[in-house]
Structures are given as C-alpha cells and as structure tokens.
Design a protein around this motif. Structure first.
Motif, short mmCIF file in Angstrom:
data_model
loop_
_atom_site.label_atom_id
_atom_site.label_comp_id
_atom_site.label_asym_id
_atom_site.label_seq_id
_atom_site.Cartn_x
_atom_site.Cartn_y
_atom_site.Cartn_z
N CYS A 1 0.84 -1.21 0.00
CA CYS A 1 0.00 0.00 0.00
C CYS A 1 0.87 1.25 0.00
CB CYS A 1 -0.94 0.00 1.20
SG CYS A 1 -2.31 -1.16 1.05
N ASP B 1 -8.86 -2.85 0.63
CA ASP B 1 -10.15 -2.16 0.45
C ASP B 1 -10.15 -0.84 1.22
OD1 ASP B 1 -11.14 -4.15 -1.20
OD2 ASP B 1 -12.27 -5.16 0.39
N LYS B 2 -9.65 -0.89 2.45
CA LYS B 2 -9.60 0.32 3.28
C LYS B 2 -8.72 1.40 2.64
CE LYS B 2 -8.64 1.88 7.98
NZ LYS B 2 -8.20 1.49 9.33
N GLY C 1 -8.39 1.72 -0.50
CA GLY C 1 -8.96 2.06 -1.80
C GLY C 1 -8.17 1.48 -2.96
N GLU D 1 -7.62 -1.30 -5.68
CA GLU D 1 -8.24 -2.40 -6.41
C GLU D 1 -7.23 -3.53 -6.51
OE1 GLU D 1 -10.26 -1.52 -10.04
OE2 GLU D 1 -10.86 0.46 -9.31
#
Length: 140
Positions: free
Chosen positions: A21, A75-76, A78, A80
């Motif tokens: 991330c 998901d948190k 954002g 994909e």
C-alpha cells in the motif's frame, strides 16, 4: 508496475500488504494481485476418503480466511486488487504465477524462525528468493 503479494494470513504477510500500500501511495499506477497457495500433497489420502470436492472446499475456505485480512487492508486503502488461489508446492506456485503474470515485484512476509530451523527445512520465502527471476521484497 504489477505487484504479486502472496499471503498466508500471518502478521508478517499483513505487514507486506501494508508495504505494498505504501508503494501504491507513491506510484498509483501499480496493481496488486493477492495470492493464496496451499500445499495439497499431504491431502491426497484424504481425497480418497472424503472426495476431491470436500478437500477442494476445505482448501478454498482456508484461502478465503488467509486472504480476508489483506483484502480488508487493500479495500480500506482504496486499492483495487485481484485474487489468485492455487494449490501445489507453495514456493513453486508463487514463482510460476510471477512468471506467467509478468509481475514486476513479489512482496511477501517472512516469518521469523530460528536460523537452525531455516537451515534444516528452509522457508517459503527462502525458496522464492532462490527460484524467482522476479525481484522479491521480503517484509519482516
């Protein structure tokens, strides 16, 4: 850049997802594919007793459980992502997926073990490092 992130539900694999991330925040054009692999060699006998469908269902449940935390983090954030689920020799499946999917980087956690145990039996991370043509980022 395409990132392959094998996960096993451990704290270190979730740290690896957090690192992925961070990379995505710096370069939003990156894509992530989560991967869950379970070695089914030991389950050959079980297949003959309970059937392949029951064993496959069991392995799918394990994979879903292993992927849940990583999916939640992505998901948190954002991000994909895609999911790949395989069975077989874990390190070989990871390396094969990296090659077949033309990934640019493998990001994975490395579980801490004693040096003696790693020397005797090795680890998935060590095997991936030894076999992969794709660069590997290990997160501890």
């Amino acid at each position: 850049m395409k990132i392959l992130a094998p996960v096993d539900g451990s704290k270190t694999s979730l740290k690896a997802i957090k690192q992925a991330c961070s990379l995505l925040a710096a370069a939003p054009q990156l894509s992530v594919t989560l991967m869950s692999v379970h070695d089914d060699i030991a389950l050959k006998h079980a297949r003959s007793i309970v059937g392949s469908k029951a064993v496959d269902s069991y392995l799918r449940e394990l994979s879903d459980k292993d992927l849940a935390g990583a999916r939640k983090l992505l998901d948190k954030a954002g991000v994909e992502h895609e999911v790949v689920i395989r069975t077989g020799h874990v390190a070989q499946e990871i390396v094969d997926q990296a090659d077949q999917g033309k990934f640019d980087l493998i990001v994975m956690g490395h579980k801490g073990r004693s040096a003696l145990r790693d020397l005797l039996i090795g680890s998935v991370a060590q095997r991936v490092l030894a076999m992969a043509k794709t660069p590997v980022l290990l997160v501890k």
